[in-house]
Design an enzyme around this catalytic site. Structure first.
Site, PDB file in Angstrom:
ATOM      1  N   LEU A 102       0.823  -1.206   0.000  1.00  9.83           N
ATOM      2  CA  LEU A 102       0.000   0.000   0.000  1.00  9.83           C
ATOM      3  C   LEU A 102       0.857   1.257   0.000  1.00  9.83           C
ATOM      4  CD1 LEU A 102      -2.767  -1.300   2.380  1.00  9.83           C
ATOM      5  CD2 LEU A 102      -2.860  -1.037  -0.103  1.00  9.83           C
ATOM      6  N   VAL A 103       2.066   1.163   0.544  1.00  9.70           N
ATOM      7  CA  VAL A 103       2.998   2.288   0.468  1.00  9.70           C
ATOM      8  C   VAL A 103       3.617   2.340  -0.926  1.00  9.70           C
ATOM      9  CG1 VAL A 103       5.049   3.358   1.500  1.00  9.70           C
ATOM     10  CG2 VAL A 103       3.428   2.122   2.938  1.00  9.70           C
ATOM     11  N   ASP A 107      18.334  -5.890   3.801  1.00 13.24           N
ATOM     12  CA  ASP A 107      19.525  -6.030   2.959  1.00 13.24           C
ATOM     13  C   ASP A 107      20.577  -5.000   3.351  1.00 13.24           C
ATOM     14  OD1 ASP A 107      18.036  -7.924   1.621  1.00 13.24           O
ATOM     15  OD2 ASP A 107      17.557  -6.606  -0.075  1.00 13.24           O
ATOM     16  N   HIS A 147      -1.812  -8.586  12.873  1.00 14.26           N
ATOM     17  CA  HIS A 147      -1.685  -9.322  14.127  1.00 14.26           C
ATOM     18  C   HIS A 147      -1.039  -8.476  15.213  1.00 14.26           C
ATOM     19  CE1 HIS A 147      -0.097 -12.236  17.062  1.00 14.26           C
ATOM     20  NE2 HIS A 147      -1.254 -12.833  16.816  1.00 14.26           N
ATOM     21  N   THR A 173      -8.516  -8.586   1.086  1.00 14.30           N
ATOM     22  CA  THR A 173      -9.186  -9.554   0.202  1.00 14.30           C
ATOM     23  C   THR A 173      -8.915 -10.994   0.619  1.00 14.30           C
ATOM     24  OG1 THR A 173      -7.285  -9.477  -1.300  1.00 14.30           O
ATOM     25  CG2 THR A 173      -9.121  -8.005  -1.794  1.00 14.30           C
ATOM     26  N   ALA A 174      -8.254 -11.199   1.760  1.00 16.74           N
ATOM     27  CA  ALA A 174      -7.916 -12.553   2.213  1.00 16.74           C
ATOM     28  C   ALA A 174      -9.146 -13.275   2.753  1.00 16.74           C
ATOM     29  CB  ALA A 174      -6.828 -12.488   3.280  1.00 16.74           C
ATOM     30  N   VAL A 225     -12.275 -11.563  18.465  1.00 15.82           N
ATOM     31  CA  VAL A 225     -13.062 -11.483  19.707  1.00 15.82           C
ATOM     32  C   VAL A 225     -12.780 -12.705  20.571  1.00 15.82           C
ATOM     33  CG1 VAL A 225     -15.402 -11.452  20.678  1.00 15.82           C
ATOM     34  CG2 VAL A 225     -14.866 -10.045  18.674  1.00 15.82           C
ATOM     35  N   LYS A 255      -8.853  -9.908  21.568  1.00 11.84           N
ATOM     36  CA  LYS A 255      -8.174  -8.809  20.882  1.00 11.84           C
ATOM     37  C   LYS A 255      -9.153  -7.705  20.482  1.00 11.84           C
ATOM     38  CE  LYS A 255      -4.720 -12.081  19.254  1.00 11.84           C
ATOM     39  NZ  LYS A 255      -4.203 -12.865  18.108  1.00 11.84           N
ATOM     40  N   ASP A 291     -10.030  -4.496  -2.304  1.00 13.15           N
ATOM     41  CA  ASP A 291      -8.692  -3.938  -2.466  1.00 13.15           C
ATOM     42  C   ASP A 291      -8.652  -2.593  -1.737  1.00 13.15           C
ATOM     43  OD1 ASP A 291      -6.398  -2.646  -3.388  1.00 13.15           O
ATOM     44  OD2 ASP A 291      -6.703  -3.199  -5.483  1.00 13.15           O
TER      45      ASP A 291
END
Length: 381
Positions: free
Chosen positions: A108-109, A244, A300, A320-321, A337, A341, A354
């Site tokens: 997204l970045v 890296d 998470h 979209t998962a 729940v 969390k 998306d």
């Protein structure tokens, strides 16, 4: 077949086919879309999504929940018997707002959503940011060289021969990473000197803040996070080009043969888990809200921190998962729940879309629509 039996069978069939309905009038939203006979009004078009159905309705619900996050004040709650005099003060209670955690994945970045994130951080509209290593490096690299629009179907072998890296339908020239190395290694050198001479103990969030300071570019969300003292957490800091660079730097300043004597630049992840969980634990009287774009580590990490306070009060997931493989990325809010969390009575929604489509629309109808309110300093309890 006798007439009586025939009518008996028909009555039985009709009673099944035409089963009497519960009356939903007044208790459920009536499904109807936008009427273009009224002309093109984008604000009204977006408002109509909640009554359109399917994921349009989920996006409409997400907009409503984020607005509830932004509108919430401690004054909406009754004072508890054991609260202090300050906590009973009306002006104080009106100043206490919801603490908002924003999590997003690196892609997204890489996309134009970076600019939406930058807007939110620039105007102090969120309190805590969590992302991946790519979500850090891509922001910095874009200050040095651009990313371009390509195509999902471009062949990998051909792109490799041209030194072009594909992220979906985006193209990142390999030269961008060379520029990144030239920029970041001297920063690591300075950080290493501070570690040796000033006994600075670096954590991922401290490293990220330093990079935001050094990039000194107003197009960077990390620059604004540094300037506005908004913590950016990334427990997977080594997973990407940033890793890296740390790897290369370890040979420059460290001693691979004697790491105990000279490990090079050291980054403490334990300090950050304490800091990240503390953002939730020490939210105090504030409610907490989670806006999570994509899945994996950021999703998470934000949810797990909120478990430390018995769950978040608001949650909006956009990805979209699917949940059928048991992945955290695909898990719906209700699964969180079960872990504590998210609170049982929380306002939640998952938008199966998306985020490059859904998130700018959501921001337009929430944060941006309330931009004047953010001209005042949001309460930090």
């Amino acid at each position: 077949m006798g007439e009586a039996l025939k009518y008996s069978i028909m009555d039985s069939v009709r009673s099944v086919v035409f089963k009497e309905s519960e009356n939903l009038e007044g208790s459920c939203t009536k499904i109807e879309g936008y009427d273009f006979n009224k002309g093109v009004n984008y604000a009204e078009l977006i408002k109509s999504m909640v009554s359109t159905g399917f994921q349009a309705s989920n996006l409409g619900d997400a907009i409503a929940i984020v607005n509830q996050m932004l509108d919430w004040r401690l004054s909406h709650e009754l004072p508890t018997e054991d609260c202090s005099e300050e906590e009973r003060d009306v002006a104080y209670r009106e100043s206490v707002t919801c603490k908002i955690f924003l999590g997003f994945t690196s892609n997204l970045v890489s996309s134009g959503v970076r600019d939406t994130v930058r807007y939110l951080v620039q105007h102090r509209m969120v309190d805590v940011v969590v992302t991946t290593a790519g979500g850090i490096e891509e922001d910095l690299i874009k200050c040095l060289a651009p990313t371009y629009k390509g195509d999902f179907s471009l062949p990998g072998a051909s792109l490799r021969s041209k030194g072009l890296n594909r992220i979906g339908n985006l193209l990142v020239p390999n030269d961008n990473y060379c520029k990144f190395e030239n920029w970041i290694i001297p920063v690591f050198d300075q950080m290493y000197e501070e570690q040796i001479n000033e006994k600075v103990l670096w954590t991922p969030s401290k490293v990220i803040a330093r990079l935001g300071k050094e990039i000194n570019d107003e197009t960077s969300y990390l620059y604004w996070a540094y300037k506005n003292r908004i913590p950016v957490f990334c427990p997977g800091l080594t997973d990407g080009s940033l890793g890296d660079m740390l790897y290369f730097h370890s040979f420059k300043k460290g001693d691979p043969d004697n790491p105990d004597l000279n490990p090079g630049l050291v980054i403490d992840i334990v300090g950050d888990i304490r800091a990240m969980n503390g953002e939730a634990v020490h939210a105090g009287l504030r409610k907490t809200g989670m806006i999570i774009l994509g899945g994996g580590l950021p999703k998470h990490h934000v949810c797990n921190a909120n478990m430390m306070r018995n769950g978040a009060d608001f949650a909006v997931f956009i990805n979209t998962a699917q949940e059928f493989d048991g992945s955290d990325s695909g898990a719906r809010p209700d699964e969180a729940v079960s872990w504590g969390k998210i609170r049982g009575g929380a306002k939640t929604v998952k938008v199966h879309c998306d985020a490059t489509i859904a998130f700018p629309i959501l921001v337009a109808e929430t944060f941006a629509a309330k931009s004047k309110e953010f001209s005042q300093i949001r309460c930090q309890v």
